[in-house]
Design an enzyme around this catalytic site. Structure first.
Site, PDB file in Angstrom:
ATOM      1  N   LYS A 116      39.106   0.331  37.683  1.00  0.00           N
ATOM      2  CA  LYS A 116      38.046   1.156  37.101  1.00  0.00           C
ATOM      3  C   LYS A 116      37.849   0.702  35.658  1.00  0.00           C
ATOM      4  O   LYS A 116      38.660   0.991  34.777  1.00  0.00           O
ATOM      5  CB  LYS A 116      38.428   2.636  37.157  1.00  0.00           C
ATOM      6  CG  LYS A 116      37.317   3.552  36.687  1.00  0.00           C
ATOM      7  CD  LYS A 116      37.612   4.986  37.112  1.00  0.00           C
ATOM      8  CE  LYS A 116      36.475   5.915  36.742  1.00  0.00           C
ATOM      9  NZ  LYS A 116      36.312   6.051  35.294  1.00  0.00           N
ATOM     10  N   LYS A 316      43.032   8.287  38.326  1.00  0.00           N
ATOM     11  CA  LYS A 316      43.060   8.176  36.869  1.00  0.00           C
ATOM     12  C   LYS A 316      44.465   7.884  36.371  1.00  0.00           C
ATOM     13  O   LYS A 316      45.413   8.565  36.737  1.00  0.00           O
ATOM     14  CB  LYS A 316      42.581   9.490  36.247  1.00  0.00           C
ATOM     15  CG  LYS A 316      41.097   9.742  36.410  1.00  0.00           C
ATOM     16  CD  LYS A 316      40.319   8.933  35.374  1.00  0.00           C
ATOM     17  CE  LYS A 316      38.901   9.412  35.214  1.00  0.00           C
ATOM     18  NZ  LYS A 316      38.669  10.228  34.054  1.00  0.00           N
TER      19      LYS A 316
END
Ligand code: IVH
Length: 672
Positions: A116, A316
């Site tokens: 990401k 995350k």
């Protein structure tokens, strides 16, 4: 919780989320961490799920970002640009996988894992193989038309490599490499401009410049990660994400090389763990992993809820931003006399490291960000760069904060401080200031420079404070007799140190140049100068024009090198190094200046039909040419073979001549 209580909390959450969005997207100046933002949004989603009556169309859960600013024409997205649900642990990834498999029923489920990238999402429309329009995400339906700016980004192809589809909408991330970010900030710091807190802010600000020239100066990059719409003429149509990524690569996009297919959620978790541990190895920031169901038909079947597709999630990483309290600002004096303000922080854990100090850059940074002693501040730690204070959280102020003022006397030697107008840094004017001497000497002996073992920070401080070493050349005047003055220095360590100093004499010109600490001349530049000029005399005599013929040397570096050698004190010190027996010549043979390719620079890309990269390099160098890694305006030729990638695109864009192997051979002398 009653519905009434929930309503109050929901209102509060929405106000805070709206404010955070505004600061993040419109002001480019976030006041809370990503993790804090995620927590607020999560809580709101949960409350709206429990009390559906509270869900209104204007809730931040019902849209994806901030409104487009009015400076650019609107860019309507053909398909909404969704955002992603977040997962924070292996357990949550397993729950995601279970949900996916349950909803998919018989349909195939395997995943593609992608890094990401921490930049900003954009969409690009190609019609008939040419870039037509590009826009930012905005609120997911309407973004900003920033086509002119996107055209300046070298890794965004202006034309697709054939066979190109008749229409394709590509999505991906504009980002700034960490190395380009450091360079950009260093340049801004010298120019007295405000520095950026992180690469993402610099990238997002860069894309939204009104003057495309300013975008170009930021040296942004682009990774493509999705095909949003495809209408095909003759080329292939992707049926899976993996195929889409392959197609993007064939069309000439940069696709991140660390993508992987994962058959099971365990493979996905392993990928996430691996990259969380390895993120600092990359030259760009990542803040997590994006996990996508591979098969497009399965994606379709899963669909999306509210703002998030059900077929993808973002894992995350642990945040590397945190709040802390700014206890004090202390000044250290750098090698060139700069007065560097440093934050003394209440210790705080960021990404597994305890942070106590952070840089504040210069007085202008402190003033323009309105950072005050006593403030609660946002601190980031990105990769191996020193932690930095992003800014104050003004809402936490008590009124007891103090505004910082730069001292007008050097805190180390008491000399006057100079702050030339237009320069960001204040400097101590005394070249013999103990702090400056210490920094210069320590730098010279350090690992990247002369690499003198045993000559670390502690010894450098002792030696300079005792007056044994007043400049670099004094290092070579040390002997056993003088070293007896150093506390706790035994006979053995003294002998070892002297041997290490002796050994450093033959490191060669590149190391010496690095060690001299000439402004803008780091390890890489030093190596280039050493290879091109061969000896320190040749370098000392070179004109700025001659210096600029070297790869990567611009007017700024050339000017700085001239300035260094123009100073009698520096020349005298170099003579003392020479007299002490320090080698001031390059250990590599000087580049041939008489071959047919003398002075020409080449970049190799792709696979050549009969030569390996090493062979081609050897042939070019034997003919006097030089092979470098990246294409720039100074590149004379790009030699392209099978499946050449972005370097070829860049060459086309810059108008650099492109050769195939045959054309290269034709330029070489017959014997090769
Ligand atoms: S896919 C529905 N892939 O992360 C899928 N996004 O919320 C939407 N991002 O700001 C995006 N790297 O710009 C995808 N390899 C990647 C990505 C990626 C970074 C960003 C994206 C968006 C956010 C997703």
């Amino acid at each position: 919780m009653t519905e009434r209580e929930a309503r109050a909390r929901v209102d509060d959450l929405r106000a805070r989320i709206d404010d955070a969005n505004y600061r993040y997207y419109v002001l480019d100046d976030p006041a809370i961490t990503d993790a804090e933002f995620d927590a607020l949004l999560r809580e709101l989603i949960e409350l709206e799920t429990r009390f559906p009556a509270l869900r209104t169309p204007d809730s931040p859960t019902q849209r994806v970002g901030a409104p487009a600013s009015e400076r650019f024409a609107p860019y309507e997205h053909a398909r909404p640009m969704l955002s992603l649900s977040n997962t924070f642990s292996a357990d949550e990834l397993r729950a995601f996988d279970e949900r996916v498999r349950k909803l998919a029923g018989e349909a195939p489920v395997s995943y593609v894992c992608e890094l990401k990238i921490d930049g900003l999402a954009i969409a690009l429309d190609y019609r008939g193989g040419s870039l037509d329009r590009g826009g930012t995400r905005g609120d997911g339906r309407t973004g900003e038309d920033v086509t002119a700016n996107l055209r300046t980004i070298p890794t965004i192809p202006l034309r697709l490599r054939p066979p190109a589809p008749s229409f394709i909408e590509v999505r991906g991330e504009v980002y700034l490499r960490k190395s380009d970010f450091e360079r950009l900030n260093a340049r801004r710091e010298r120019a007295g401009a405000a520095v950026f807190a992180n690469p993402r802010n610099a990238a997002s600000g860069g894309v939204r410049q009104l003057d495309p020239k300013l975008t170009a100066e930021r040296r942004l990059s682009f990774f493509a990660y999705a095909v949003a719409v495809q209408q095909n003429g003759e080329g292939a149509v992707a049926r899976t994400q993996w195929e889409a990524l392959a197609l993007l690569r064939e069309l000439g996009f940069h696709v991140n090389e660390n993508i992987e297919r994962a058959a099971t959620i365990d493979d996905v978790i392993a990928y996430c763990d691996r990259w969380e541990a390895r993120r600092d190895e990359l030259d760009y920031e990542i803040d997590g992993v994006v996990v996508k169901v591979d098969d497009f038909a399965t994606q379709e079947l899963l669909g999306s809820v509210a703002r998030d597709p059900r077929w993808a999630t973002s894992f995350k990483f642990k945040p590397r931003e945190a709040r802390s309290k700014l206890l004090d600002i202390v000044i250290t004096v750098g090698r060139t006399g700069t007065l560097n303000p440093n934050a003394v922080l209440e210790p705080v854990q960021i990404g597994g490291v305890t942070v106590r100090n952070a840089t504040l850059h210069n007085a202008e940074y402190i003033a323009s960000n309105d950072i005050r002693i006593g403030d609660t501040v946002l601190v980031t730690r990105a990769g191996d760069v020193i932690p930095r204070v992003v800014g104050p959280i003004a809402s936490e102020r008590t009124g007891h904060e103090r505004i910082f003022a730069m001292p007008d006397r050097c805190p180390v030697c008491g000399s006057a401080v100079d702050h030339p107008p237009g320069e960001a840094m204040s400097r101590c004017t005394n070249a013999a200031c103990a702090a400056q001497v210490y920094e210069r000497v320590r730098h010279f002996a350090s690992r990247g420079a002369m690499d003198i073992e045993g000559f670390g920070d502690v010894f450098a401080e002792q030696a300079t404070q005792l007056g044994l070493v007043r400049d670099i050349a004094d290092i070579y005047a040390l002997d056993a007799q003088r070293l007896t003055a150093v506390p706790r220095m035994g006979e053995k360590s003294s002998a070892n140190l002297l041997a290490a100093i002796e050994g450093s004499k033959s490191r060669g010109l590149a190391r010496v140049l690095t060690g001299l600490g000439i402004r803008f001349v780091g390890e890489q530049t030093a190596a280039i100068l050493a290879a091109d000029f061969g000896t320190i005399e040749a370098l000392a005599e070179a004109t700025e024009e001659e210096l600029q013929r070297s790869e990567g040397i611009g007017p700024e570096v050339a000017g700085s090198v001239r300035l260094f050698f123009a100073q009698p004190a520096n020349r005298e010190m170099i003579e003392r190094l020479r007299a002490a027996g320090v080698s001031l010549a390059s250990s590599e043979p000087r580049r041939r200046t008489d071959g047919p390719l003398a002075g020409k620079s080449f970049v190799l890309t792709g696979t050549l039909p009969s030569l390996t990269r090493e062979e081609a390099t050897a042939l070019i160098e034997a003919a006097g040419g030089r092979v470098t890694g990246s294409v720039s305006k100074k590149t004379d030729y790009v030699v392209a073979g099978e499946s050449a990638g972005s370097k070829l695109a860049k060459a086309e864009q810059l108008g650099v001549a492109i050769l195939d192997e045959e054309a290269l051979r034709a330029m070489l002398p017959p014997a090769s």
